[in-house]
Every structure is written in structure tokens, then in C-alpha cells.
Design a protein around this motif. Structure first.
Motif, PDB file in Angstrom:
ATOM      1  N   ALA A   1     106.956  -5.788  58.171  1.00  0.00           N
ATOM      2  CA  ALA A   1     108.116  -6.668  58.333  1.00  0.00           C
ATOM      3  C   ALA A   1     108.210  -7.533  57.087  1.00  0.00           C
ATOM      4  O   ALA A   1     107.186  -7.928  56.526  1.00  0.00           O
ATOM      5  CB  ALA A   1     107.991  -7.545  59.579  1.00  0.00           C
ATOM      6  N   PRO A   2     109.432  -7.843  56.622  1.00  0.00           N
ATOM      7  CA  PRO A   2     109.552  -8.741  55.466  1.00  0.00           C
ATOM      8  C   PRO A   2     108.859 -10.072  55.743  1.00  0.00           C
ATOM      9  O   PRO A   2     108.988 -10.639  56.825  1.00  0.00           O
ATOM     10  CB  PRO A   2     111.067  -8.915  55.317  1.00  0.00           C
ATOM     11  CG  PRO A   2     111.658  -7.701  55.962  1.00  0.00           C
ATOM     12  CD  PRO A   2     110.741  -7.365  57.099  1.00  0.00           C
ATOM     13  N   LYS A   3     108.100 -10.539  54.766  1.00  0.00           N
ATOM     14  CA  LYS A   3     107.362 -11.799  54.869  1.00  0.00           C
ATOM     15  C   LYS A   3     106.464 -11.828  56.112  1.00  0.00           C
ATOM     16  O   LYS A   3     106.342 -12.849  56.789  1.00  0.00           O
ATOM     17  CB  LYS A   3     108.326 -12.987  54.870  1.00  0.00           C
ATOM     18  CG  LYS A   3     109.145 -13.091  53.586  1.00  0.00           C
ATOM     19  CD  LYS A   3     110.052 -14.307  53.600  1.00  0.00           C
ATOM     20  CE  LYS A   3     110.850 -14.398  52.300  1.00  0.00           C
ATOM     21  NZ  LYS A   3     111.752 -15.570  52.283  1.00  0.00           N
ATOM     22  N   ALA A   4     105.819 -10.707  56.387  1.00  0.00           N
ATOM     23  CA  ALA A   4     104.915 -10.635  57.539  1.00  0.00           C
ATOM     24  C   ALA A   4     103.613 -11.381  57.285  1.00  0.00           C
ATOM     25  O   ALA A   4     102.889 -11.712  58.221  1.00  0.00           O
ATOM     26  CB  ALA A   4     104.614  -9.175  57.886  1.00  0.00           C
ATOM     27  N   GLY A   5     103.319 -11.641  56.016  1.00  0.00           N
ATOM     28  CA  GLY A   5     102.067 -12.316  55.704  1.00  0.00           C
ATOM     29  C   GLY A   5     100.859 -11.410  55.837  1.00  0.00           C
ATOM     30  O   GLY A   5      99.783 -11.875  56.226  1.00  0.00           O
ATOM     31  N   CYS A   6     101.018 -10.117  55.508  1.00  0.00           N
ATOM     32  CA  CYS A   6      99.877  -9.184  55.557  1.00  0.00           C
ATOM     33  C   CYS A   6      98.795  -9.700  54.612  1.00  0.00           C
ATOM     34  O   CYS A   6      99.041  -9.869  53.419  1.00  0.00           O
ATOM     35  CB  CYS A   6     100.314  -7.789  55.134  1.00  0.00           C
ATOM     36  SG  CYS A   6     101.725  -7.149  56.044  1.00  0.00           S
ATOM     37  N   HIS A   7      97.591  -9.935  55.130  1.00  0.00           N
ATOM     38  CA  HIS A   7      96.622 -10.659  54.308  1.00  0.00           C
ATOM     39  C   HIS A   7      95.284  -9.957  54.140  1.00  0.00           C
ATOM     40  O   HIS A   7      94.444 -10.407  53.362  1.00  0.00           O
ATOM     41  CB  HIS A   7      96.387 -12.052  54.888  1.00  0.00           C
ATOM     42  CG  HIS A   7      96.278 -13.112  53.831  1.00  0.00           C
ATOM     43  ND1 HIS A   7      95.265 -13.147  52.906  1.00  0.00           N
ATOM     44  CD2 HIS A   7      97.082 -14.160  53.536  1.00  0.00           C
ATOM     45  CE1 HIS A   7      95.437 -14.174  52.095  1.00  0.00           C
ATOM     46  NE2 HIS A   7      96.539 -14.799  52.452  1.00  0.00           N
ATOM     47  N   GLN A   8      95.049  -8.871  54.850  1.00  0.00           N
ATOM     48  CA  GLN A   8      93.761  -8.201  54.738  1.00  0.00           C
ATOM     49  C   GLN A   8      93.891  -6.799  55.314  1.00  0.00           C
ATOM     50  O   GLN A   8      94.830  -6.492  56.065  1.00  0.00           O
ATOM     51  CB  GLN A   8      92.669  -8.980  55.494  1.00  0.00           C
ATOM     52  CG  GLN A   8      91.245  -8.504  55.209  1.00  0.00           C
ATOM     53  CD  GLN A   8      90.222  -9.131  56.135  1.00  0.00           C
ATOM     54  OE1 GLN A   8      90.541  -9.535  57.250  1.00  0.00           O
ATOM     55  NE2 GLN A   8      88.983  -9.216  55.693  1.00  0.00           N
TER      56      GLN A   8
END
Length: 364
Positions: free
Chosen positions: A145-152
């Protein structure tokens, strides 16, 4: 034998930070060498080291992607040369991971996971045979998703798990089914799941949240339910299930800060007895003791600087290295081997905009 390890620092782009830096730490006293520029490229933020292969996101001439460096072949050179590069992203990823066949990146702003395949000139995938320089090619793009904040990106068995900070979810993909989304681990709005870590046997999973500043403790059981069932803070799949055991607050309930604290890194001690969490804007390192699968907070102390973005323990468990992004540099703390608590600062070296640390697991 020389009792030192080589370390690498990933940095945000700035006039003082030009790429990936290399340093050493003396395991006899925790002293660190002055970091020297190892690979020059802007926004080499997060590093992944597997055997001798160092992977990092990068940005060059308006293009973003991934690079792969062979540290075994770049020991003496002043500046390393990339073994391979591939550009497939509109902005640099915030996380990189790798296995024998693929490189993986998580892009916080794009809300995507990119999977790059590694091949060699003879065409055989993987690293067991290295006939020539590797080649990287984008194999799959997974839009979340746009700006989902996938971080790891983490792996358990044949599953890939992606904490999505801004969605308050951990997405679970089946690698054996072409990375199909098969489950979601849901959290309350405003939790912000950021990074997680499995214990050595993958019997427990610890997850830190950036926004709510909590540690979530899960137990894992193989041979899960016959079907798939995912509910709030739990996962049940055909071959494993994950159940919430405990939620631990990191900060005192009555504490007041100038800016909202944001927890970042989470690390296990090599003996699996202690858990460490860094929290930015509170500028703290929190130590938990692990007893019978549950956490007990035993220490909360200063990080030795400002904005502790990442940290790593030496393989012998004697030192904790903390990368303070905005002030204080790279700091090595001596650890009490019995209690896991931080003791004195052993060494401090400049490390502007450092946001990622990896250590070679071999003495040099």
C-alpha cells in the motif's frame, strides 16, 4: 589470532556521511577504530551481511536500487567496488535482507517489497558456487500500500513477514506460493510495529513498536490449524501458529518528553537471555531479562548520544554497539555477562547520520 572484528555502518546522505563506513572493534577492551569510508554512494542506509556479501540500498544519479559488495575481495582497497548493482525503485529502501538466491528490500514510502534474484555468469543461482561476479535482476515487486511504512523483512520457515508500521500490521507471505499474501498480524491503531526478532530456535518472536513503544512477545508452534485463521495479535496457518503471550511497555507511564519517543532497534544477546531495545527522543537503551519465555525489564539507561537508531552485540556478548544518528556517534558499551546490564562506555568514534550497524562474525 587478532582479537578484533570488522564492522560496517550504513548512513543517511549528508555532507558528513557519504556512504558505507568500515571500522574495527577490539574484543579485548571494546576500543573501536575511526570509521573510514568504504563505499561511496548516497543513502546506503540499511546493511545486510551474509558470509562476505554486504548488501545495501543506494541512490545514484536520481536512481535508487540495491548494491552487493564482496567484503572478502575488498579488504585492502581504500574504496570498495560493487560486485553488482540494480536500480528498480523510485526512492531508497529502508531495509535490506538476503539469502542464497535473493536480495530483498522494504520501501517505507512506496509501500513495496522488491525481490532481486542473484545469478552468476554460468547461470546457476545461489552462492555455493561463485564462478564469476554476480548479477542482480529484479524478479518480483510486491505492492502492499502507498506509504504503508514497510520497515523490515523476516523469515520463518517458508514464510516472509513484513512489519508495516503505518498500517499497524505484520503481513505474512508464503514464499513457496510465489510470495502470496496468506495472513496478517493486526495491532491497535497507532501501535506502529517496526522491527522483530526470532529466538535461535524460532520458538519465540519479539516485536517492538515505534509509536506505542511496546514489546510484543509471541510463542510459535509448528503444525498449526487445519485452515487459516488470523485474529487480533495472533496467526494460525496450516503449518505453524503464533500466539501473543505478553505486551511490555518500554517507557515509564508518567514520563514526559519534548518529542514523542520512537523505539527503533531490537536485539537478542547471543546467549538468548537478554533483549535490548533502543528508543529515540527518549535517548534510552532498555534491557529485558528473558525468563520462561516472558520479559522482565531490568535496566533503562542513556544511549550515550542522541537518536539511537541501531545497535548490535558482539558475538561474545561482551559489548553493545549503539549508532547515535544525530549526536554522540558510535558508542561501545561494556556489558555485564551475568546480568546483561550496560556498564561503562568503552569507546566512542564519530559516525554522522549512522543508522545501521553490521559486524563480521569472524575475527581478523
Amino acid at each position: 589470532m587478532n582479537n578484533s572484528l570488522t564492522g560496517f555502518l550504513g548512513t543517511y546522505a549528508s555532507p558528513e556521511s557519504l556512504g558505507i563506513y568500515r571500522f574495527t572493534i577490539d574484543l579485548r577492551n571494546g576500543a573501536m577504530s575511526y570509521p573510514e569510508l568504504y563505499y561511496e554512494a548516497p543513502d546506503c542506509k540499511y546493511l545486510s551481511l551474509r558470509d562476505s556479501m554486504l548488501a545495501s540500498p543506494l541512490k545514484r544519479e536520481g536512481r535508487s536500487g540495491i548494491c552487493l559488495l564482496d567484503t572478502a575481495h575488498n579488504k585492502e582497497e581504500a574504496l570498495a567496488q560493487p560486485a553488482a548493482e540494480c536500480f528498480g525503485e523510485s526512492s531508497p529502501a529502508c531495509y535490506a535482507a538476503q539469502d542464497d538466491r535473493y536480495l530483498y528490500t522494504a520501501n517505507y514510502h512506496e509501500g513495496t517489497i522488491l525481490i532481486y534474484e542473484i545469478t552468476y555468469e554460468e547461470g546457476s543461482p545461489g552462492r555455493k558456487k561463485r564462478p564469476a561476479l554476480p548479477h542482480i535482476e529484479l524478479a518480483k515487486r510486491i505492492p502492499i500500500a502507498p506509504k504503508a511504512g514497510c520497515h523490515q523483512i523476516l523469515f520463518h520457515s517458508h514464510y516472509m513477514m513484513v512489519p508495516c508500521l503505518l498500517l499497524d500490521k505484520v503481513m505474512v507471505f508464503d514464499c513457496q506460493k510465489d510470495f502470496t499474501l496468506v495472513s496478517e498480524l493486526a495491532f491497535d491503531k497507532g501501535t506502529g510495529p517496526r522491527h522483530g526478532i526470532f529466538d535461535r530456535d524460532h520458538k519465540q518472536f519479539f516485536l517492538v513498536s515505534e509509536l506505542s513503544n511496546q514489546v510484543f512477545v509471541y510463542s510459535l508452534t509448528e503444525n498449526g490449524a487445519a485452515g487459516t485463521d488470523s485474529s487480533h495479535n495472533s496467526i494460525s496457518l496450516p503449518d505453524f501458529s503464533m500466539k501473543l503471550l505478553q505486551i511490555c511497555p518500554i517507557l515509564p507511564l508518567d514520563a514526559v518528553y519534548e518529542e514523542p519517543p520512537a523505539s527503533a532497534a531490537i536485539r537478542l544477546s547471543p546467549d538468548q537471555r537478554f533483549l535490548y531495545v533502543s528508543t529515540r527522543f527518549a535517548e534510552l537503551i532498555t534491557v529485558f531479562k528473558i525468563s520462561h519465555g516472558r520479559l522482565e525489564q531490568i535496566q533503562q539507561t542513556g544511549c550515550g548520544g542522541i537518536h539511537p537508531r541501531d545497535m548490535v552485540l558482539t558475538p561474545d556478548g561482551r559489548y553493545l554497539l549503539v549508532a547515535n544518528r544525530t549526536q554522540g556517534g558510535l558508542v561501545s558499551f561494556q556489558l555485564n555477562p551475568e546480568t546483561g546490564e550496560l556498564l561503562d562506555i568503552c569507546s566512542r568514534v564519530p559516525a554522522p547520520e549512522a543508522v545501521s550497524i553490521v559486524l563480521s562474525q569472524h575475527t581478523i
